[in-house]
Design a protein around this motif. Structure first.
Motif, PDB file in Angstrom:
ATOM      1  N   LEU A  22    -108.176  10.406-100.010  1.00 15.54           N
ATOM      2  CA  LEU A  22    -109.022   9.805 -98.975  1.00 15.54           C
ATOM      3  C   LEU A  22    -108.344   8.610 -98.322  1.00 15.54           C
ATOM      4  O   LEU A  22    -108.476   8.380 -97.125  1.00 15.54           O
ATOM      5  CB  LEU A  22    -110.377   9.399 -99.570  1.00 15.54           C
ATOM      6  CG  LEU A  22    -111.430   8.932 -98.582  1.00 15.54           C
ATOM      7  CD1 LEU A  22    -111.795  10.041 -97.590  1.00 15.54           C
ATOM      8  CD2 LEU A  22    -112.670   8.462 -99.307  1.00 15.54           C
ATOM      9  N   GLU A  23    -107.589   7.872 -99.100  1.00 19.99           N
ATOM     10  CA  GLU A  23    -106.872   6.695 -98.575  1.00 19.99           C
ATOM     11  C   GLU A  23    -105.894   7.100 -97.470  1.00 19.99           C
ATOM     12  O   GLU A  23    -105.825   6.467 -96.417  1.00 19.99           O
ATOM     13  CB  GLU A  23    -106.143   6.004 -99.734  1.00 19.99           C
ATOM     14  CG  GLU A  23    -105.497   4.701 -99.381  1.00 19.99           C
ATOM     15  CD  GLU A  23    -106.483   3.586 -99.048  1.00 19.99           C
ATOM     16  OE1 GLU A  23    -106.068   2.627 -98.373  1.00 19.99           O
ATOM     17  OE2 GLU A  23    -107.663   3.660 -99.439  1.00 19.99           O
ATOM     18  N   ARG A  26    -107.887   8.326 -94.337  1.00 17.62           N
ATOM     19  CA  ARG A  26    -108.504   7.240 -93.561  1.00 17.62           C
ATOM     20  C   ARG A  26    -107.453   6.466 -92.785  1.00 17.62           C
ATOM     21  O   ARG A  26    -107.703   6.013 -91.682  1.00 17.62           O
ATOM     22  CB  ARG A  26    -109.352   6.342 -94.444  1.00 17.62           C
ATOM     23  CG  ARG A  26    -108.594   5.485 -95.412  1.00 17.62           C
ATOM     24  CD  ARG A  26    -109.000   4.018 -95.269  1.00 17.62           C
ATOM     25  NE  ARG A  26    -108.036   3.192 -95.944  1.00 17.62           N
ATOM     26  CZ  ARG A  26    -107.347   2.242 -95.342  1.00 17.62           C
ATOM     27  NH1 ARG A  26    -107.500   1.984 -94.079  1.00 17.62           N
ATOM     28  NH2 ARG A  26    -106.486   1.512 -96.009  1.00 17.62           N
ATOM     29  N   ARG A  27    -106.255   6.331 -93.338  1.00 18.05           N
ATOM     30  CA  ARG A  27    -105.169   5.665 -92.608  1.00 18.05           C
ATOM     31  C   ARG A  27    -104.765   6.489 -91.389  1.00 18.05           C
ATOM     32  O   ARG A  27    -104.493   5.937 -90.324  1.00 18.05           O
ATOM     33  CB  ARG A  27    -103.970   5.444 -93.528  1.00 18.05           C
ATOM     34  CG  ARG A  27    -104.213   4.350 -94.549  1.00 18.05           C
ATOM     35  CD  ARG A  27    -103.031   4.111 -95.470  1.00 18.05           C
ATOM     36  NE  ARG A  27    -101.833   3.800 -94.700  1.00 18.05           N
ATOM     37  CZ  ARG A  27    -100.620   4.222 -95.021  1.00 18.05           C
ATOM     38  NH1 ARG A  27    -100.420   4.984 -96.077  1.00 18.05           N
ATOM     39  NH2 ARG A  27     -99.589   3.875 -94.279  1.00 18.05           N
ATOM     40  N   LEU A  29    -106.703   8.320 -89.684  1.00 18.95           N
ATOM     41  CA  LEU A  29    -107.798   8.184 -88.715  1.00 18.95           C
ATOM     42  C   LEU A  29    -107.973   6.754 -88.212  1.00 18.95           C
ATOM     43  O   LEU A  29    -108.697   6.524 -87.251  1.00 18.95           O
ATOM     44  CB  LEU A  29    -109.116   8.661 -89.343  1.00 18.95           C
ATOM     45  CG  LEU A  29    -109.160  10.142 -89.723  1.00 18.95           C
ATOM     46  CD1 LEU A  29    -110.437  10.447 -90.484  1.00 18.95           C
ATOM     47  CD2 LEU A  29    -109.051  10.998 -88.474  1.00 18.95           C
ATOM     48  N   ILE A  31    -109.436   4.266 -89.861  1.00 15.95           N
ATOM     49  CA  ILE A  31    -110.733   3.692 -90.234  1.00 15.95           C
ATOM     50  C   ILE A  31    -110.581   2.901 -91.534  1.00 15.95           C
ATOM     51  O   ILE A  31    -109.643   3.109 -92.301  1.00 15.95           O
ATOM     52  CB  ILE A  31    -111.847   4.759 -90.369  1.00 15.95           C
ATOM     53  CG1 ILE A  31    -111.512   5.779 -91.461  1.00 15.95           C
ATOM     54  CG2 ILE A  31    -112.084   5.449 -89.045  1.00 15.95           C
ATOM     55  CD1 ILE A  31    -112.618   6.799 -91.698  1.00 15.95           C
ATOM     56  N   ARG A  33    -111.357   1.319 -95.324  1.00 11.49           N
ATOM     57  CA  ARG A  33    -111.554   1.910 -96.646  1.00 11.49           C
ATOM     58  C   ARG A  33    -113.039   2.048 -96.987  1.00 11.49           C
ATOM     59  O   ARG A  33    -113.488   3.101 -97.443  1.00 11.49           O
ATOM     60  CB  ARG A  33    -110.848   1.026 -97.681  1.00 11.49           C
ATOM     61  CG  ARG A  33    -110.820   1.599 -99.059  1.00 11.49           C
ATOM     62  CD  ARG A  33    -109.982   0.694 -99.988  1.00 11.49           C
ATOM     63  NE  ARG A  33    -109.675   1.364-101.221  1.00 11.49           N
ATOM     64  CZ  ARG A  33    -110.486   1.436-102.255  1.00 11.49           C
ATOM     65  NH1 ARG A  33    -111.662   0.841-102.204  1.00 11.49           N
ATOM     66  NH2 ARG A  33    -110.142   2.079-103.358  1.00 11.49           N
ATOM     67  N   THR A  35    -115.634   2.178 -95.007  1.00 12.32           N
ATOM     68  CA  THR A  35    -116.247   3.186 -94.135  1.00 12.32           C
ATOM     69  C   THR A  35    -115.886   4.588 -94.602  1.00 12.32           C
ATOM     70  O   THR A  35    -116.745   5.471 -94.676  1.00 12.32           O
ATOM     71  CB  THR A  35    -115.799   2.988 -92.675  1.00 12.32           C
ATOM     72  OG1 THR A  35    -116.224   1.693 -92.244  1.00 12.32           O
ATOM     73  CG2 THR A  35    -116.377   4.044 -91.754  1.00 12.32           C
ATOM     74  N   ALA A  36    -114.620   4.811 -94.923  1.00 14.90           N
ATOM     75  CA  ALA A  36    -114.167   6.138 -95.357  1.00 14.90           C
ATOM     76  C   ALA A  36    -114.901   6.583 -96.617  1.00 14.90           C
ATOM     77  O   ALA A  36    -115.391   7.722 -96.692  1.00 14.90           O
ATOM     78  CB  ALA A  36    -112.663   6.125 -95.599  1.00 14.90           C
ATOM     79  N   TYR A  37    -115.001   5.705 -97.602  1.00 14.95           N
ATOM     80  CA  TYR A  37    -115.681   6.074 -98.842  1.00 14.95           C
ATOM     81  C   TYR A  37    -117.176   6.269 -98.620  1.00 14.95           C
ATOM     82  O   TYR A  37    -117.779   7.178 -99.202  1.00 14.95           O
ATOM     83  CB  TYR A  37    -115.404   5.053 -99.949  1.00 14.95           C
ATOM     84  CG  TYR A  37    -114.080   5.320-100.614  1.00 14.95           C
ATOM     85  CD1 TYR A  37    -113.977   6.193-101.688  1.00 14.95           C
ATOM     86  CD2 TYR A  37    -112.909   4.738-100.140  1.00 14.95           C
ATOM     87  CE1 TYR A  37    -112.759   6.463-102.294  1.00 14.95           C
ATOM     88  CE2 TYR A  37    -111.683   5.003-100.721  1.00 14.95           C
ATOM     89  CZ  TYR A  37    -111.610   5.869-101.802  1.00 14.95           C
ATOM     90  OH  TYR A  37    -110.402   6.147-102.384  1.00 14.95           O
ATOM     91  N   ALA A  40    -117.559   9.684 -96.987  1.00 18.07           N
ATOM     92  CA  ALA A  40    -117.305  10.754 -97.961  1.00 18.07           C
ATOM     93  C   ALA A  40    -118.488  10.909 -98.913  1.00 18.07           C
ATOM     94  O   ALA A  40    -118.940  12.026 -99.181  1.00 18.07           O
ATOM     95  CB  ALA A  40    -116.019  10.471 -98.735  1.00 18.07           C
ATOM     96  N   PHE A  45    -117.974  12.566 -93.749  1.00 16.08           N
ATOM     97  CA  PHE A  45    -116.593  12.342 -93.332  1.00 16.08           C
ATOM     98  C   PHE A  45    -116.293  13.349 -92.234  1.00 16.08           C
ATOM     99  O   PHE A  45    -116.750  14.489 -92.295  1.00 16.08           O
ATOM    100  CB  PHE A  45    -115.639  12.517 -94.532  1.00 16.08           C
ATOM    101  CG  PHE A  45    -114.307  11.873 -94.330  1.00 16.08           C
ATOM    102  CD1 PHE A  45    -114.169  10.499 -94.418  1.00 16.08           C
ATOM    103  CD2 PHE A  45    -113.186  12.625 -94.020  1.00 16.08           C
ATOM    104  CE1 PHE A  45    -112.936   9.885 -94.221  1.00 16.08           C
ATOM    105  CE2 PHE A  45    -111.955  12.031 -93.828  1.00 16.08           C
ATOM    106  CZ  PHE A  45    -111.829  10.650 -93.924  1.00 16.08           C
TER     107      PHE A  45
END
Length: 74
Positions: A22-23, A26-27, A29, A31, A33, A35-37, A40, A45
């Motif tokens: 996910l890290e 998100r990089r 995209l 966005i 960290r 927000t990404a979690y 998800a 997501f």
């Protein structure tokens, strides 16, 4: 124009393996960290997410499609 060192470049995206964490997604995209979690966890997501135990994994094909660069799929 400045480039955020945290955001992946196109060449870095081109070199991604079949599935990423996910890290990394998100990089790609651009966005944050948190927000990404949150996305998800909520099932929101913007591309497919696979849950592997406690970890989130993102198939690169979905990420490339979202970014509009799925022509890179080999």
């Amino acid at each position: 124009m400045t480039v955020d060192a945290e955001v992946l470049t196109l060449s870095e995206v081109e070199a991604l393996p079949a599935i990423v964490d996910l890290e990394t997604a998100r990089r790609a995209l651009g966005i944050g960290r948190t927000t990404a979690y949150a996305l998800a966890r909520a099932g929101s997501f913007p591309c497919p997410v696979v849950r592997v135990g406690a970890a989130y994994r993102i198939p690169t094909v979905g990420l490339l499609r979202l970014l509009g660069i799925d022509h890179l799929i080999r």
